[in-house]
Design a protein around this motif. Structure first.
Motif, PDB file in Angstrom:
ATOM      1  N   PHE A 182       0.801  -1.227   0.000  1.00  0.00           N
ATOM      2  CA  PHE A 182       0.000   0.000   0.000  1.00  0.00           C
ATOM      3  C   PHE A 182       0.836   1.281   0.000  1.00  0.00           C
ATOM      4  N   ILE A 183       2.114   1.202  -0.323  1.00  0.00           N
ATOM      5  CA  ILE A 183       2.953   2.399  -0.322  1.00  0.00           C
ATOM      6  C   ILE A 183       2.331   3.487  -1.204  1.00  0.00           C
ATOM      7  N   ASN A 184       2.112   4.655  -0.603  1.00  0.00           N
ATOM      8  CA  ASN A 184       1.571   5.835  -1.293  1.00  0.00           C
ATOM      9  C   ASN A 184       0.248   5.559  -2.013  1.00  0.00           C
ATOM     10  N   SER A 185      -0.546   4.630  -1.454  1.00  0.00           N
ATOM     11  CA  SER A 185      -1.871   4.330  -2.006  1.00  0.00           C
ATOM     12  C   SER A 185      -2.919   5.283  -1.439  1.00  0.00           C
ATOM     13  N   PRO A 186      -4.031   5.492  -2.156  1.00  0.00           N
ATOM     14  CA  PRO A 186      -5.147   6.259  -1.584  1.00  0.00           C
ATOM     15  C   PRO A 186      -5.685   5.555  -0.339  1.00  0.00           C
ATOM     16  N   THR A 187      -6.250   6.330   0.547  1.00  0.00           N
ATOM     17  CA  THR A 187      -6.805   5.770   1.786  1.00  0.00           C
ATOM     18  C   THR A 187      -8.253   6.202   1.979  1.00  0.00           C
TER      19      THR A 187
END
Length: 328
Positions: A150-155
């Motif tokens: 999930f590195i730098n993924s939307p949350t």
């Protein structure tokens, strides 16, 4: 059988094509009596059993440590909404090596909601309150792969700041702290964690008790109420503090940090080598900051907590040194 679960049973049977519910056993109560977790043994279904998290959304008037407020109730209700969204929108994207329970059904009736989840006990039967060095490596492998995915993924729909102890959600505990450099630097610690370049999705409550262990060195995670945006070392510091004593922490920390970053970089397939190096540098520097930030919460919430041992408190000084280098 708990009365709040009973109205949901017909729909559970229908949705899972269950011919008969053989038995219902309460596994545990939720924190502050916000409901319970039940195991349903089934007949005629694709699975022999399921786990049902039954959540009472009404405001409670008691807390295990005496902290009762509208803010704590709002935080708890929001946490169950976030967990529901996590299972619906994020969990299925994980690789098979990062095991979490599958969401099978959900429903809400007035002030009660349920999550019907895969029963992990068939393949991950062992629960622990502490763990060995080898078992800790198994969890750290899970965390590193989870964070890398999930590195730098939307949350979207998750907590904008993952974890249950971050400063904005714990003003009462901050006020309860005795005056100290840690209290004075709390906002600066919070700032550098939240403004880090490399963010991911963190579990947010990655204590050893929230991991289920198999008999062959595999692990699965449960309880995603505080999943959200953050630096991965928040989970790492919190996990290490949950399972090791003062002496064990000093003995194992160095090699476990090495293992975490080795696994993280190997699993971060979307980053180039320069980005992986920058990620490791940033998160290594923030590791003591993350631990000091959790110390800040504990010192306001339960200042005699066993997790506030010498090794944990030594991270405060390391964090202050980092802030000085940042002119904060």
């Amino acid at each position: 059988m708990d009365s709040m679960l009973k109205p949901f049973l017909p729909n559970i049977q229908k949705e899972l094509s269950v011919s008969h519910i053989l038995s219902i056993a309460k596994m545990q109560s939720l924190w502050s009596d916000y409901g319970g977790i039940f195991r349903l043994n089934l007949k005629g279904a694709k699975v022999p059993s399921v786990v049902v998290k039954c959540i009472l959304l009404e405001e409670k008037d008691k807390h295990p440590q005496g902290w009762v407020s509208n803010l704590s109730h709002e935080r708890k209700v929001k946490s169950y909404q976030v967990e529901n969204h996590w299972y619906e929108m994020y969990a299925a994207s994980l690789p098979t090596t990062v095991k979490v329970p599958q969401l099978l059904y959900r429903e809400k009736q007035t002030s009660v909601q349920i999550l019907v989840l895969e029963d992990l006990s068939h393949f991950y039967p062992n629960l622990k309150q502490s763990c060995t060095y080898k078992e800790a490596k198994t969890v750290i492998r899970w965390l590193a792969q989870f964070h890398a995915h999930f590195i730098n993924s939307p949350t979207d729909g998750l907590w904008p700041i993952g974890s249950y102890w971050h400063l904005n959600t714990r003003p009462d505990e901050w006020k309860a702290m005795e005056d100290s450099p840690l209290k004075e630097k709390a906002q600066a610690l919070d700032f550098v964690l939240n403004e880090a370049k490399f963010q991911t999705i963190i579990h947010g409550d990655a204590k050893v008790a929230n991991f289920c262990f198999s008999n062959n060195e595999e692990v699965a995670a449960v309880d995603f109420q505080y999943v959200g945006k953050g630096v991965g070392v928040k989970d790492l510091a919190y996990f290490l503090g949950s399972c090791f004593s003062d002496e064990e922490s000093q003995l194992y920390e160095g090699s476990l940090l090495e293992y975490y970053f080795e696994t993280l970089k190997a699993s971060a397939k979307d980053l180039n080598e320069a980005e992986k190096a920058a990620l490791e540098k940033e998160w290594r520097e923030l590791y003591p900051v993350a631990w000091a930030d959790f110390n800040r919460f504990l010192l306001g919430w339960l200042p005699n907590h066993q997790k506030l041992h010498n090794h944990a408190l030594s991270k405060n000084g390391e964090a202050f040194q980092f802030l000085e280098r940042q002119n904060l």
